[in-house]
Design a protein around this motif. Structure first.
Motif, PDB file in Angstrom:
ATOM      1  N   SER A 153      15.042  -7.096  -6.518  1.00  0.00           N
ATOM      2  CA  SER A 153      16.098  -8.027  -6.906  1.00  0.00           C
ATOM      3  C   SER A 153      15.624  -8.910  -8.057  1.00  0.00           C
ATOM      4  O   SER A 153      14.423  -9.069  -8.288  1.00  0.00           O
ATOM      5  N   ALA A 154      16.599  -9.502  -8.753  1.00  0.00           N
ATOM      6  CA  ALA A 154      16.265 -10.417  -9.853  1.00  0.00           C
ATOM      7  C   ALA A 154      15.523 -11.641  -9.323  1.00  0.00           C
ATOM      8  O   ALA A 154      14.620 -12.162 -10.000  1.00  0.00           O
ATOM      9  N   ASP A 155      15.869 -12.100  -8.124  1.00  0.00           N
ATOM     10  CA  ASP A 155      15.181 -13.256  -7.554  1.00  0.00           C
ATOM     11  C   ASP A 155      13.700 -12.961  -7.324  1.00  0.00           C
ATOM     12  O   ASP A 155      12.835 -13.780  -7.653  1.00  0.00           O
ATOM     13  N   MET A 200       7.314 -13.365 -11.945  1.00  0.00           N
ATOM     14  CA  MET A 200       7.063 -13.983 -13.244  1.00  0.00           C
ATOM     15  C   MET A 200       6.456 -15.376 -13.088  1.00  0.00           C
ATOM     16  O   MET A 200       5.598 -15.791 -13.870  1.00  0.00           O
ATOM     17  N   SER A 201       6.898 -16.114 -12.076  1.00  0.00           N
ATOM     18  CA  SER A 201       6.350 -17.457 -11.880  1.00  0.00           C
ATOM     19  C   SER A 201       4.891 -17.398 -11.446  1.00  0.00           C
ATOM     20  O   SER A 201       4.070 -18.205 -11.881  1.00  0.00           O
ATOM     21  N   VAL A 202       4.557 -16.429 -10.576  1.00  0.00           N
ATOM     22  CA  VAL A 202       3.158 -16.282 -10.143  1.00  0.00           C
ATOM     23  C   VAL A 202       2.280 -15.919 -11.327  1.00  0.00           C
ATOM     24  O   VAL A 202       1.199 -16.490 -11.534  1.00  0.00           O
ATOM     25  N   ARG A 203       2.724 -14.968 -12.133  1.00  0.00           N
ATOM     26  CA  ARG A 203       1.922 -14.544 -13.280  1.00  0.00           C
ATOM     27  C   ARG A 203       1.837 -15.631 -14.341  1.00  0.00           C
ATOM     28  O   ARG A 203       0.805 -15.783 -15.017  1.00  0.00           O
ATOM     29  N   SER A 204       2.896 -16.397 -14.505  1.00  0.00           N
ATOM     30  CA  SER A 204       2.851 -17.501 -15.475  1.00  0.00           C
ATOM     31  C   SER A 204       1.805 -18.523 -15.064  1.00  0.00           C
ATOM     32  O   SER A 204       1.050 -19.042 -15.903  1.00  0.00           O
ATOM     33  N   SER A 232       1.137 -11.186  -6.957  1.00  0.00           N
ATOM     34  CA  SER A 232       1.924 -10.065  -7.459  1.00  0.00           C
ATOM     35  C   SER A 232       0.999  -9.031  -8.084  1.00  0.00           C
ATOM     36  O   SER A 232      -0.140  -9.323  -8.456  1.00  0.00           O
ATOM     37  N   ILE A 233       1.502  -7.814  -8.173  1.00  0.00           N
ATOM     38  CA  ILE A 233       0.808  -6.725  -8.856  1.00  0.00           C
ATOM     39  C   ILE A 233       1.882  -5.748  -9.317  1.00  0.00           C
ATOM     40  O   ILE A 233       2.962  -5.690  -8.719  1.00  0.00           O
TER      41      ILE A 233
END
Length: 396
Positions: free
Chosen positions: A210-212, A218-222, A258-259
């Motif tokens: 999902s987009a959520d 993206m927030s974890v990687r940022s 994330s991965i």
């Protein structure tokens, strides 16, 4: 093993916490254990029956015992057994809710650690005999062999790899059946990469659909790469995110890791592993890497390739990778990297041509459960799809 014969040469007894601490510190490097002494104290204080020490009979003195080997096991609650089978059990620091109390009948017994060199291996039989009290005798035993030597040992004791019997098994986990047939076959256990947060598990992982969830990735990687490592935005979000499979890891209900996985002809590539700083002392990194490897296995891959930052080679080695002959070192985004490879065993239910077509059209990472298109097959075929002329007219 013949207990009566072996007991002539080996003594098994319950050691004090002080003796366990001395022995544990002495053999920890050989075991490669990530467990802390605080965890050992917590487990043994809650249930002293979880440790048995071994000594050679000819040198044993009860007035001044000195353990030469030991076995430790954990009586598991039903939630602990489920966590073990789904890869969410934290063996380095078991959660309290995953353990059965001393007076409770365990749902399973997990062989936590064994150190019994040479003749002391006979002590294992004595310990297994002690695991056969009325409270414990119906609980199946589980063991995980992280090394070739460990797998040989548990195989010699009569343990059988779960994967050879049950599709829900996890690589490396073996079972010694003692009681009634396990209910595992009757219970649909979601694979590690589809284990959304639950009340019984600290760690969980899901394939992003999902987009959520993608926003959470993206927030974890940022936080990990852009914020901590000052990686330029266009280098971190490199154009491959919409052509990859992402996995999102949780600690309880909080997105924490994330991965992503990209698939090629005869190998898959696991990359962009990120864990939020406040969760790096947990085992979540190992859990999500294991989930990624399991996903690749189900898709038929035996080789999982990656680029490890040079200061993280040790982590990736413990997660199953290794630099391979001819592996190159190179740099990008201001870091030095080395090529690594994980070789994993074939999955017994890997998806191939010949797999049920309904399975193949299920959502990514949810091949174990019927999907919406599968359910649509119960509807009658429409005239538009049955009549070639009408299909042609409709397309026109």
């Amino acid at each position: 093993m013949e207990v009566t014969r072996i007991s002539r040469h080996v003594v098994a007894y319950t050691p004090s916490i002080a003796e366990v601490e001395l022995m544990f510190e002495r053999v920890r490097p050989e075991l490669g254990s990530q467990t802390s002494l605080d965890t050992v104290r917590r487990i043994m204080s809650a249930n002293p029956n979880t440790f048995q020490a071994f000594a050679r009979r000819e040198s044993f003195d009860w007035a001044a015992p000195r353990a030469e080997g030991f076995i430790a096991w954990l009586p598991l609650s039903e939630s602990g057994r489920t966590a073990l089978l789904t890869g969410l059990f934290d063996g380095a620091n078991p959660a309290g809710e995953h353990l059965a109390a001393q007076h409770e009948k365990p749902a399973a017994i997990y062989v936590w650690a064994i150190y019994a060199p040479g003749r002391l291996a006979g002590g294992i039989a004595l310990a297994f005999d002690r695991m056969s009290t009325p409270l414990n005798r119906e609980a199946d035993l589980y063991a995980w062999g992280p090394t070739a030597a460990g797998r040989r040992l548990i195989a010699s004791l009569g343990f059988v790899p779960i994967e050879s019997q049950e599709g829900g098994g996890r690589f490396g986990l073996s079972i010694f059946r003692r009681g009634a047939p396990s209910t595992l076959a009757a219970v649909e256990l979601a694979p590690l990469y589809d284990s959304y947060p639950s009340a019984t598990s600290t760690f969980s992982v899901t394939v992003v659909r999902s987009a959520d969830d993608l926003a959470r990735v993206m927030s974890v990687r940022s936080a990990a790469f852009v914020g901590e490592q000052a990686c330029p935005y266009e280098e971190e979000f490199d154009g491959n995110d919409f052509s990859s499979t992402h996995l999102l890891g949780f600690v309880n209900n909080e997105p924490a890791a994330s991965i992503r996985v990209r698939c090629f002809a005869n190998f898959a590539k696991a990359e962009r592993l990120a864990v939020r700083p406040e969760f790096r002392r947990s085992r979540l990194a190992f859990v999500i890497v294991k989930a990624a490897h399991e996903l690749c296995r189900v898709k038929g891959y035996r080789r999982i390739y990656g680029h490890a930052q040079k200061d993280l080679v040790d982590f990736w080695s413990r997660a199953g990778g290794r630099p391979f002959p001819g592996a190159r070192e190179f740099t990008f985004s201001d870091h030095s990297y080395v090529e690594m490879m994980s070789e994993v065993p074939p999955h017994p239910d890997a998806i191939t041509i010949g797999t049920d077509p309904y399975t193949i059209i299920r959502p990514e990472g949810r091949w174990h459960a019927p999907g919406v298109l599968e359910r649509s097959a119960s509807r009658a075929v429409t005239l538009h799809s049955a009549d070639p002329a009408l299909r042609k007219q409709r397309r026109a």
